[in-house]
Design an enzyme around this catalytic site. Sequence first.
Site, PDB file in Angstrom:
ATOM      1  N   CYS A 148      -1.389   6.684   9.840  1.00  0.00           N
ATOM      2  CA  CYS A 148      -0.167   6.124  10.412  1.00  0.00           C
ATOM      3  C   CYS A 148      -0.475   4.868  11.225  1.00  0.00           C
ATOM      4  O   CYS A 148      -1.330   4.872  12.102  1.00  0.00           O
ATOM      5  CB  CYS A 148       0.489   7.178  11.301  1.00  0.00           C
ATOM      6  SG  CYS A 148       2.020   6.642  12.073  1.00  0.00           S
ATOM      7  N   GLU A 158       0.830  -1.201   0.000  1.00  0.00           N
ATOM      8  CA  GLU A 158       0.000   0.000   0.000  1.00  0.00           C
ATOM      9  C   GLU A 158       0.868   1.256   0.000  1.00  0.00           C
ATOM     10  O   GLU A 158       1.919   1.298   0.643  1.00  0.00           O
ATOM     11  CB  GLU A 158      -0.937   0.002   1.211  1.00  0.00           C
ATOM     12  CG  GLU A 158      -1.971  -1.117   1.144  1.00  0.00           C
ATOM     13  CD  GLU A 158      -2.985  -1.070   2.260  1.00  0.00           C
ATOM     14  OE1 GLU A 158      -4.160  -1.377   1.991  1.00  0.00           O
ATOM     15  OE2 GLU A 158      -2.611  -0.729   3.401  1.00  0.00           O
ATOM     16  N   LEU A 199       9.789   6.616  18.222  1.00  0.00           N
ATOM     17  CA  LEU A 199      10.243   6.513  19.612  1.00  0.00           C
ATOM     18  C   LEU A 199       9.172   5.880  20.504  1.00  0.00           C
ATOM     19  O   LEU A 199       9.354   4.791  21.046  1.00  0.00           O
ATOM     20  CB  LEU A 199      10.616   7.904  20.122  1.00  0.00           C
ATOM     21  CG  LEU A 199      11.319   7.957  21.478  1.00  0.00           C
ATOM     22  CD1 LEU A 199      12.661   7.241  21.422  1.00  0.00           C
ATOM     23  CD2 LEU A 199      11.497   9.399  21.921  1.00  0.00           C
ATOM     24  N   ASN A 249      -4.191   5.584  15.774  1.00  0.00           N
ATOM     25  CA  ASN A 249      -5.202   5.276  14.768  1.00  0.00           C
ATOM     26  C   ASN A 249      -5.638   3.822  14.922  1.00  0.00           C
ATOM     27  O   ASN A 249      -4.836   2.910  14.719  1.00  0.00           O
ATOM     28  CB  ASN A 249      -4.631   5.513  13.363  1.00  0.00           C
ATOM     29  CG  ASN A 249      -4.298   6.974  13.129  1.00  0.00           C
ATOM     30  OD1 ASN A 249      -5.157   7.840  13.227  1.00  0.00           O
ATOM     31  ND2 ASN A 249      -3.033   7.254  12.837  1.00  0.00           N
TER      32      ASN A 249
END
Length: 409
Positions: free
Chosen positions: A384, A126, A265, A341
């Site tokens: 993300c 993707e 991180l 998300n």
Amino acid sequence: MAVSYDFRPISVCRARESNNVVVKKRSKRSLIGLSQNEMAEALKAIGVPEQQTRMRVRQLWHWLYVRGVSNFDEILNISKPIREMLKNHFSIARPEIVGEQISKDGTRKWLLRFPAREDGRPVEIETVYIPEEGRGTLCLSSQVGCTLTCSFCYTGTQVLVRNLTAEEILAQLLVARDCLGDFPNRTTPDGAIVPVEGRKITNIVMMGMGEPLYNFEVVKKALLIASDGDGLSLSKRRITLSTSGVVPEIVRAGEEIGVMLAVSLHAVHDTLRDMLVPINKKYPLALLIDACRNYPGLSNAKRITFEYVMLKGINDSLDDAKRLIQLLKGIPAKINLIPFNPWPGSNYQCSDWEQIERFADVVNQAGYASPIRIPRGRDILAACGQLKSASERLRKSGRLQIEYAVGNK
């Protein structure tokens, strides 16, 4: 400068010509992804006179990367006999566009299928385009799946199938430019939300599927071609490579590629990061931060971006914010706060927006830019941490071989 946008009705991107779509198994070598020296050698090998190779390479480079052709017959300043020779030996075809999804916010996600290599099967990845005020960012994948199994990331649930090639990384950029009308004399399709003036793709980020530094040589090659001034000509300051912390390759990336660096991180102490980003068990925070301090060219003008996903009740306390400031002390940095998300089967919740803002304020008051990334493409699983394809898993031995090669340099 104000940027206007086109909100015409949506239409799905199609390959311009059926004979430009890759078949299930490729029999010809692609010229896409070859360095100029490799292209010259390939041309000599099929009988192009040696005294002509430099000129032919310059011509092909221009047509492939400036004009965006995907059919040798479109190359107008090379004689028909040589075009026939090229067609008989090489390919410049695009991968198959299996599907295109367009978010209500204008974000676009393409599912691309690449042909089988050796004894494998065709694979799918993707690629995501994010239009913003004054720029358009393309998020590229470097692997089919991922070996890192970060617990908050959907890609991590798709175990690694294989590394992408330089051709396949660049093909994502070429397909996106095709679909957006971003080559000369091309028309932007109905419904594309893009800046009306200038380039449609101004930035690229290696933040799609996979860990770029576990595919170092190929990613290096692709990004050097993408930034070549005679071709795609993207500024290295507009190219960002994101890593989860493959420490042995971080300084090398700065020396040999020279693009902007982003580090996933997500935690301020090893116990939590071991759980969220398991590569931390191999390269703990002390080693990672030390490598960041030594990143070539690091300065206020070339800051490292630290990505920090906001997980409710996990890593979002104000104490975490203060520890983050201490951890990064002295490093020219920007801290991107990423609201989590959700994806099918995920076990985390996004931090409350008010808590994200409080966290950002603490970081900002310490002198660090701390933008909160506005989620884009959530409704089509393009945000993300939401990318995944259905390609076959690589055998465990193959995954371990890739990791071992990096860890023993």
